[in-house]
Design an enzyme around this catalytic site. Structure first.
Site, PDB file in Angstrom:
ATOM      1  N   GLU A   1      12.881 -24.323  18.782  1.00  0.00           N
ATOM      2  CA  GLU A   1      13.418 -23.065  18.492  1.00  0.00           C
ATOM      3  C   GLU A   1      13.983 -22.514  19.908  1.00  0.00           C
ATOM      4  OE1 GLU A   1      10.625 -20.891  15.270  1.00  0.00           O
ATOM      5  OE2 GLU A   1       9.391 -21.418  17.087  1.00  0.00           O
TER       6      GLU A   1
ATOM      7  N   LYS B   1       8.816 -22.780  21.429  1.00  0.00           N
ATOM      8  CA  LYS B   1       9.948 -21.558  21.446  1.00  0.00           C
ATOM      9  C   LYS B   1      10.495 -21.601  22.722  1.00  0.00           C
ATOM     10  CE  LYS B   1       7.436 -18.437  18.597  1.00  0.00           C
ATOM     11  NZ  LYS B   1       8.689 -18.485  17.498  1.00  0.00           N
TER      12      LYS B   1
ATOM     13  N   LYS C   1      12.538 -27.965   2.275  1.00  0.00           N
ATOM     14  CA  LYS C   1      14.068 -27.978   2.720  1.00  0.00           C
ATOM     15  C   LYS C   1      14.407 -29.325   2.034  1.00  0.00           C
ATOM     16  CE  LYS C   1      13.285 -25.759   7.068  1.00  0.00           C
ATOM     17  NZ  LYS C   1      14.338 -24.869   7.133  1.00  0.00           N
TER      18      LYS C   1
ATOM     19  N   HIS D   1       3.706 -27.623   9.634  1.00  0.00           N
ATOM     20  CA  HIS D   1       5.051 -28.346   9.556  1.00  0.00           C
ATOM     21  C   HIS D   1       4.986 -29.698  10.203  1.00  0.00           C
ATOM     22  CE1 HIS D   1       6.434 -24.361   8.350  1.00  0.00           C
ATOM     23  NE2 HIS D   1       6.741 -23.811   9.488  1.00  0.00           N
TER      24      HIS D   1
ATOM     25  N   ASP E   1       4.433 -24.425   2.399  1.00  0.00           N
ATOM     26  CA  ASP E   1       4.952 -24.795   3.683  1.00  0.00           C
ATOM     27  C   ASP E   1       6.512 -24.933   3.590  1.00  0.00           C
ATOM     28  OD1 ASP E   1       5.819 -25.984   6.154  1.00  0.00           O
ATOM     29  OD2 ASP E   1       4.055 -27.124   6.243  1.00  0.00           O
ATOM     30  N   HIS E   2       7.074 -23.796   4.092  1.00  0.00           N
ATOM     31  CA  HIS E   2       8.523 -23.928   3.607  1.00  0.00           C
ATOM     32  C   HIS E   2       9.343 -24.896   4.064  1.00  0.00           C
ATOM     33  CE1 HIS E   2       8.766 -21.808   7.438  1.00  0.00           C
ATOM     34  NE2 HIS E   2      10.145 -22.535   7.327  1.00  0.00           N
TER      35      HIS E   2
ATOM     36  N   ASP F   1       0.956 -22.218  14.526  1.00  0.00           N
ATOM     37  CA  ASP F   1       2.162 -21.730  14.034  1.00  0.00           C
ATOM     38  C   ASP F   1       3.070 -22.902  13.235  1.00  0.00           C
ATOM     39  OD1 ASP F   1       4.189 -19.639  13.123  1.00  0.00           O
ATOM     40  OD2 ASP F   1       5.144 -20.065  14.765  1.00  0.00           O
TER      41      ASP F   1
ATOM     42  N   ARG G   1       0.906  -1.149   0.061  1.00  0.00           N
ATOM     43  CA  ARG G   1      -0.028  -0.080  -0.197  1.00  0.00           C
ATOM     44  C   ARG G   1       0.934   1.208  -0.138  1.00  0.00           C
ATOM     45  NH1 ARG G   1      -3.116  -1.802   5.144  1.00  0.00           N
ATOM     46  NH2 ARG G   1      -0.939  -1.907   5.536  1.00  0.00           N
TER      47      ARG G   1
HETATM   48  N1  LIG Z   1       8.372 -13.082   8.092  1.00  0.00           N
HETATM   49  C1  LIG Z   1       8.672 -14.401   8.063  1.00  0.00           C
HETATM   50  O1  LIG Z   1       9.489 -14.871   8.443  1.00  0.00           O
HETATM   51  C2  LIG Z   1       7.413 -15.266   7.799  1.00  0.00           C
HETATM   52  C3  LIG Z   1       7.641 -16.889   7.894  1.00  0.00           C
HETATM   53  C4  LIG Z   1       6.649 -17.485   7.518  1.00  0.00           C
HETATM   54  C5  LIG Z   1       5.323 -16.776   6.856  1.00  0.00           C
HETATM   55  N2  LIG Z   1       5.037 -15.459   6.665  1.00  0.00           N
HETATM   56  C6  LIG Z   1       3.937 -15.032   6.321  1.00  0.00           C
HETATM   57  O2  LIG Z   1       4.190 -13.960   5.183  1.00  0.00           O
HETATM   58  C7  LIG Z   1       3.287 -13.133   5.200  1.00  0.00           C
HETATM   59  C8  LIG Z   1       4.042 -11.774   5.502  1.00  0.00           C
HETATM   60  O3  LIG Z   1       4.640 -11.746   6.362  1.00  0.00           O
HETATM   61  P1  LIG Z   1       5.481 -10.526   6.770  1.00  0.00           P
HETATM   62  O4  LIG Z   1       6.422 -10.987   7.905  1.00  0.00           O
HETATM   63  O5  LIG Z   1       6.385 -10.304   5.614  1.00  0.00           O
HETATM   64  O6  LIG Z   1       4.613  -9.194   7.103  1.00  0.00           O
HETATM   65  P2  LIG Z   1       5.019  -7.714   7.016  1.00  0.00           P
HETATM   66  O7  LIG Z   1       6.459  -7.518   7.562  1.00  0.00           O
HETATM   67  O8  LIG Z   1       4.226  -7.095   8.094  1.00  0.00           O
HETATM   68  O9  LIG Z   1       4.779  -7.349   5.643  1.00  0.00           O
HETATM   69  C9  LIG Z   1       3.602  -7.186   4.933  1.00  0.00           C
HETATM   70  C10 LIG Z   1       3.689  -6.771   3.762  1.00  0.00           C
HETATM   71  O10 LIG Z   1       2.251  -6.648   3.211  1.00  0.00           O
HETATM   72  C11 LIG Z   1       2.174  -5.246   2.795  1.00  0.00           C
HETATM   73  N3  LIG Z   1       0.548  -5.256   3.228  1.00  0.00           N
HETATM   74  C12 LIG Z   1      -0.062  -5.192   4.546  1.00  0.00           C
HETATM   75  N4  LIG Z   1      -1.317  -5.157   4.248  1.00  0.00           N
HETATM   76  C13 LIG Z   1      -1.625  -4.912   2.853  1.00  0.00           C
HETATM   77  C14 LIG Z   1      -2.836  -5.094   2.217  1.00  0.00           C
HETATM   78  N5  LIG Z   1      -3.928  -4.941   2.891  1.00  0.00           N
HETATM   79  N6  LIG Z   1      -2.783  -4.811   0.722  1.00  0.00           N
HETATM   80  C15 LIG Z   1      -1.327  -5.040   0.215  1.00  0.00           C
HETATM   81  N7  LIG Z   1      -0.404  -5.032   0.705  1.00  0.00           N
HETATM   82  C16 LIG Z   1      -0.353  -5.000   2.221  1.00  0.00           C
HETATM   83  C17 LIG Z   1       2.999  -4.226   3.569  1.00  0.00           C
HETATM   84  O11 LIG Z   1       3.166  -3.216   3.169  1.00  0.00           O
HETATM   85  P3  LIG Z   1       2.259  -1.830   3.346  1.00  0.00           P
HETATM   86  O12 LIG Z   1       1.808  -1.740   4.917  1.00  0.00           O
HETATM   87  O13 LIG Z   1       2.650  -0.947   2.905  1.00  0.00           O
HETATM   88  O14 LIG Z   1       1.023  -2.239   2.423  1.00  0.00           O
HETATM   89  C18 LIG Z   1       4.173  -5.408   3.763  1.00  0.00           C
HETATM   90  O15 LIG Z   1       4.883  -5.181   2.483  1.00  0.00           O
HETATM   91  C19 LIG Z   1       2.445 -13.530   6.476  1.00  0.00           C
HETATM   92  O16 LIG Z   1       1.169 -14.148   5.865  1.00  0.00           O
HETATM   93  C20 LIG Z   1       3.320 -14.292   7.232  1.00  0.00           C
HETATM   94  O17 LIG Z   1       2.471 -15.166   8.272  1.00  0.00           O
HETATM   95  C21 LIG Z   1       6.229 -14.621   7.315  1.00  0.00           C
END
Ligand SMILES: NC(=O)c1ccc[n+]([C@@H]2O[C@H](COP(=O)([O-])OP(=O)(O)OC[C@H]3O[C@@H](n4cnc5c(N)ncnc54)[C@H](OP(=O)(O)O)[C@@H]3O)[C@@H](O)[C@H]2O)c1
Lengths: 483, 384
Positions: A210, A334, A176, A234, A171-172, A229, A38
């Site tokens: 973890e 954790k 692996k 997993h 499911d990452h 989670d 956004r």
């Molecule tokens: N981080 C990890 O290690 C990890 C691991 C496994 C799975 N995940 C999954 O991956 C997904 C993202 O996680 P994240 O950690 O990367 O989250 P994050 O850091 O909060 O990033 C979210 C991203 O989505 C954008 N966003 C948020 N709301 C939006 C909307 N309504 N429309 C379009 N874009 C939007 C945000 O930018 P703006 O706010 O500018 O829109 C940002 O780029 C989640 O489903 C999470 O469960 C993450």
């Protein structure tokens, strides 16, 4: 197309993976990435941010400037806060298709927080982002729903724009190398299959441990907990891979058909069983690697009286012919003493102890351990004679260290998975019926815990979970491995 | 400013930050060895059969232990985690943990058989030591905990580390106060049942003495004398000015006899000259046995080592003496049987090396518990 292209996942995992694929010349010749979120960003600013992120998080270092430059030329950013944004996105995609001749083949990666999925999918449909000529696929991050009902709804929404064979639920763990090795090891080696059953296997232990706490993810974790989670995805996937019957072929259909069969015969833990076969816990204060750490309830963003579980242990049964009578113990948490993901197949003790009790003191039954992280590899523990006079037998470990044997770094899970998605191979992604079964298993336990008036037991950070978890397994005359 | 001992990185390896970094660094080093071996068309392997945690409060002890283990590596491939706890938790030193690691490989070694990690705990780190050590253990392998110095009665980190150990190794010759430390070892033993075994290196040093004494009574003609023992004398080494008194080994010998022969305590107990002990024990038939444990200065002996044993007995009007002595060359032992003051039999045998490497090597082959030791110790505690 990466939705949430400026988020944590994109920066830490997706972009470094794409860059490493480029480095290995595995990306298609005509290829570009469009990130959206956004908040607006110029292409130049986006590229600079990614450059920093990739230099920091790439598994190969330092950054190869040549490769990066040509990779970065194909990175774009479009803000999509409203319909105008999506209109602009459509224009950008069409323009890039035209310039690069990409036939409108499009991979949509949903890396936003889950609440945004529905509106994004709808927007993809409304703004006809799919393109008219090429293929379209959608990769969707975990968590996929927060229970069976919401997962079904999400699938419905996806199906308004994509067919099931176009949906790639990630499911990452499945990306692996060692996880894929489970199948290779089981089915490509004649020696394992004949003993891979209740007759030889006493029990199986699956551990996902973890050392980290909730970190900055409290907002998400408070809602999810360890069960959603880690267990729902997993752990149950690992269980399915270990327990499944040999697939007729190594294609996406056969492998997933067999996995889902296991998930279907996984005996549900409901009602009173929950107390006996499921244990939750929450970490208190303690020490991790010599450093004092806070209790979960003291973490920023966590409610002072939070009941979110940070630890789960389960005793499961796979109700089929192969595994009748062989329990599967699973645990995750954790703030455990050590970061470790592994599957241990504990074989039964030899039926007749050939050697006297004294000679075989220190001899434990054979165990095959598949280490998934860190130090991916396989080790086999067996009895060997101690090199001194007389016969004294001692358990010895044979160690197969993935890295040391092949002298190469295993690719990151995301590299494998993104490449598979680009190629259209869904074997390592979770199908609708699998997700459905996984939630069907998890939901009754979460309901029972939700209805319980008591708090989860507290375990000291840096220990292997609450007392109750030890009771769960020791009751059966077994114990958790010192992973 | 808190002074700190600089760590010798050529011996202990480079400093690394955290458990994950230790594993990464060891993997890197391992690969280098393996790559080198492959180049020379040799088979390379990583083997390990045990984890060894060494706990030391002084660098010299830590270093000595690490050296001994590295010498044993081919027979007992292992990962050693040496904990060096800076003594005297000073308040002005921030409590923290540092780690160093390397693979001290023998030249031309193609096997990675010894991985060494130093965990250095500074300040008051008792609570946190175990949390740094436990994640470093190689899963699935037995854990030996070698505690240099007298183990404390409980509490961290001793209790925490013992909780993951399959075997505890101590050396009662190092105990400054055996009267306190031996009973506490006995208590640890009695709690250990089935959970872990216990080894006292000092007991291992006693083995050749026990063997020689036993061999007297394997002879049918002399066996009956065992039941009519009237006195036992045990000499143990002290330094020249007789300051360092370490009677544990000698006492364990008495405990062993008592446990084998069912001797019991009698109240009278007299301190003897120069740190020795003189006391009476009741035989199974109620008669008295006079026991004398005496410090002696003898060149070339480690303090506390038994230097000679004399068992006296009377039967049917005959006076028998069974004597075992260490020869002045330190490498031989002579046993003599005297009947009514006349030598009836004598033989000299080589005495096994008392080097700590040998002692440890012997112990690492054993996983179970040593009942004989436990019983000797228990008998000793009952006597005192
Ligand atoms: N981080 C990890 O290690 C990890 C691991 C496994 C799975 N995940 C999954 O991956 C997904 C993202 O996680 P994240 O950690 O990367 O989250 P994050 O850091 O909060 O990033 C979210 C991203 O989505 C954008 N966003 C948020 N709301 C939006 C909307 N309504 N429309 C379009 N874009 C939007 C945000 O930018 P703006 O706010 O500018 O829109 C940002 O780029 C989640 O489903 C999470 O469960 C993450």
């Amino acid at each position: 197309m990466i939705f949430g292209g400026s988020g944590d996942l994109a920066m830490r995992k997706l972009m470094p993976a794409l860059y490493n694929l480029a480095l290995q010349r595995l990306l298609p010749a005509a290829f570009c990435v469009v990130g959206t979120a956004r908040r607006p960003l110029s292409d130049a600013a986006y590229r600079e941010e990614l450059r920093l992120a990739v230099s920091q998080h790439s598994r190969t270092k330092p950054l190869n400037e040549e490769v990066w430059r040509s990779f970065a030329e194909n990175l774009h950013f479009v803000a999509t806060s409203d319909d105008r944004g999506y209109g602009k996105l459509r224009e950008t995609l069409d323009r890039l298709d035209h310039e690069l001749g990409t036939h409108a083949n499009r991979l949509f990666y949903l890396a936003t927080p889950p609440p945004a999925y529905a509106s994004i999918v709808r927007a993809i449909g409304e703004h006809r982002l799919r393109g008219d000529t090429g293929w379209a696929r959608v990769v969707i991050e975990k968590p996929f729903g927060h229970d069976r009902e919401s997962a079904r709804e999400l699938t419905e929404i996806l199906h308004t724009v994509f067919r099931e064979d176009e949906v790639f639920r990630i499911d990452h763990y499945l990306g692996k190398e060692t996880v894929q090795n489970i199948l290779v090891m089981r089915f490509a080696n004649g020696i394992f299959e004949p003993i891979w059953n209740r007759q030889y296997v006493d029990h199986v232990q699956i551990t996902v441990a973890e050392t980290i706490g909730v970190e900055e993810r409290a907002g998400y974790y408070e809602q999810a907990g360890a069960m959603r989670d880690v267990v729902q995805n997993h752990l149950l996937q690992l269980l399915a891979l270990v327990a499944m019957e040999p697939p007729a072929a190594f294609d996406d259909k056969a492998v997933r058909d067999e996995k889902v069969k296991v998930l279907r015969v996984l005996r549900p833990i409901t009602g009173d069983d929950v107390r006996m076969n499921a244990v939750r816990g929450q970490y208190g204060r303690g020490f991790i690697e010599g450093v004092a750490v806070n209790a979960y309830r003291e973490e920023p963003g966590v409610a002072r009286d939070s009941r979110t579980e940070t630890y789960v242990a389960l005793k499961c049964w796979v109700d089929n012919w192969r595994w009748e009578g062989t329990p599967f113990y699973m645990r995750t948490g954790k703030r455990l003493p050590k970061r470790s993901t592994e599957i241990a197949i504990q074989f039964r003790a030899a039926p007749h102890q050939l050697f006297s009790r004294e000679a075989s003191e220190g001899l434990e039954p054979n165990a095959l351990v598949l280490r998934i992280q860190p130090n991916e590899g396989i080790s086999l523990k067996f009895g060997a004679k101690v090199p001194v006079q007389g016969i004294r037998i001692r358990s010895v470990n044979m160690d197969f260290d993935y890295g040391a044997s092949f002298m190469v770094e295993a690719p990151d899970a995301y590299e494998t998975l993104i490449l598979d998605a680009l190629r259209g191979d869904a074997t390592l992604f979770t199908r609708r019926d699998e997700v459905d079964q996984q939630w069907a298993f998890v939901d009754p336990i979460m309901e029972a815990w939700g209805a319980s008036p008591t708090d989860p037991p507290i375990y000291e950070a840096g220990t292997w979970g609450p007392i109750e978890a030890h009771v769960l397994i020791e009751r059966d005359g077994r114990e958790w491995r010192k992973a | 400013m808190a002074q700190s001992i600089a760590i010798d990185t050529t011996f202990w390896g480079a400093r690394v930050l955290g458990v994950a970094a230790v594993e990464r660094e060891l993997t890197r080093l391992r690969r280098a060895v393996i790559a080198h071996a492959l180049e020379q068309r040799l088979v390379a392997a990583r083997a390990s059969v045990l984890n060894l945690i060494v706990y030391a409060e002084r660098e010299v002890h830590a270093r000595r232990a690490a050296k001994s283990i590295s010498e044993l590596a081919l027979r007992h491939p292992s990962r050693a985690i040496v904990v060096l706890a800076d003594r005297g938790a000073r308040e002005d030193v921030e409590a923290r943990i540092e780690m160093h690691c390397h693979l001290p490989a023998a030249d031309n070694a193609t096997q990675v058989s010894y991985e060494q990690i130093l965990v250095r705990a500074r300040g008051d780190s008792r609570q946190r030591v175990a949390s740094a050590v436990i994640p470093l253990l190689v899963p699935d392998l037995p854990v030996f905990l070698w505690w240099t110095g007298a183990p404390p009665v409980g509490g961290p980190p001793f209790g925490d580390l013992l909780g993951v150990a399959d075997r505890l190794i101590v050396d009662s010759s190092d105990f400054a106060r055996p009267d306190l430390a031996l009973p506490s070892i006995a208590r640890i033993c009695s709690q250990a049942r089935g959970l872990f075994g216990l080894t006292d290196l000092n007991w291992t040093r006693l083995t050749p003495w026990r063997e020689m004494v036993t061999s007297f009574f394997d002879v049918p003609a002399w066996r009956p004398f065992l039941e009519t023992t009237t006195g036992v004398r045990v000499g143990f080494a002290v330094d020249m000015d007789g300051r360092d008194i370490h009677p544990s080994q000698a006492l364990l010998f008495i405990g062993w006899l008592a446990s084998r022969l069912g001797w019991r305590r009698v109240d009278e107990l007299a301190p003897s000259e120069a740190g020795g002990l003189l006391f009476a024990i009741a035989r199974a038939d109620g008669a008295r046995v006079m026991v004398r444990v005496r410090p002696r200065f003898e060149r070339g002996l480690e303090e506390g080592d038994v230097s000679g044993i004399r068992v006296q007995a009377e039967r049917d009007g005959q006076r028998a003496e069974f004597v075992v002595k260490r020869q002045p060359d330190e490498r031989h032992q002579t046993s003599t049987v005297l009947i009514d003051g006349r030598t009836r039999w004598e033989r000299t045998v080589p005495l096994p090396s008392p080097a700590i490497v040998e002692l440890i090597g012997e112990e690492l082959a054993i996983l179970g518990s040593d009942r004989t030791y436990e019983e000797a110790l228990a008998a000793l505690v009952r006597l005192s």
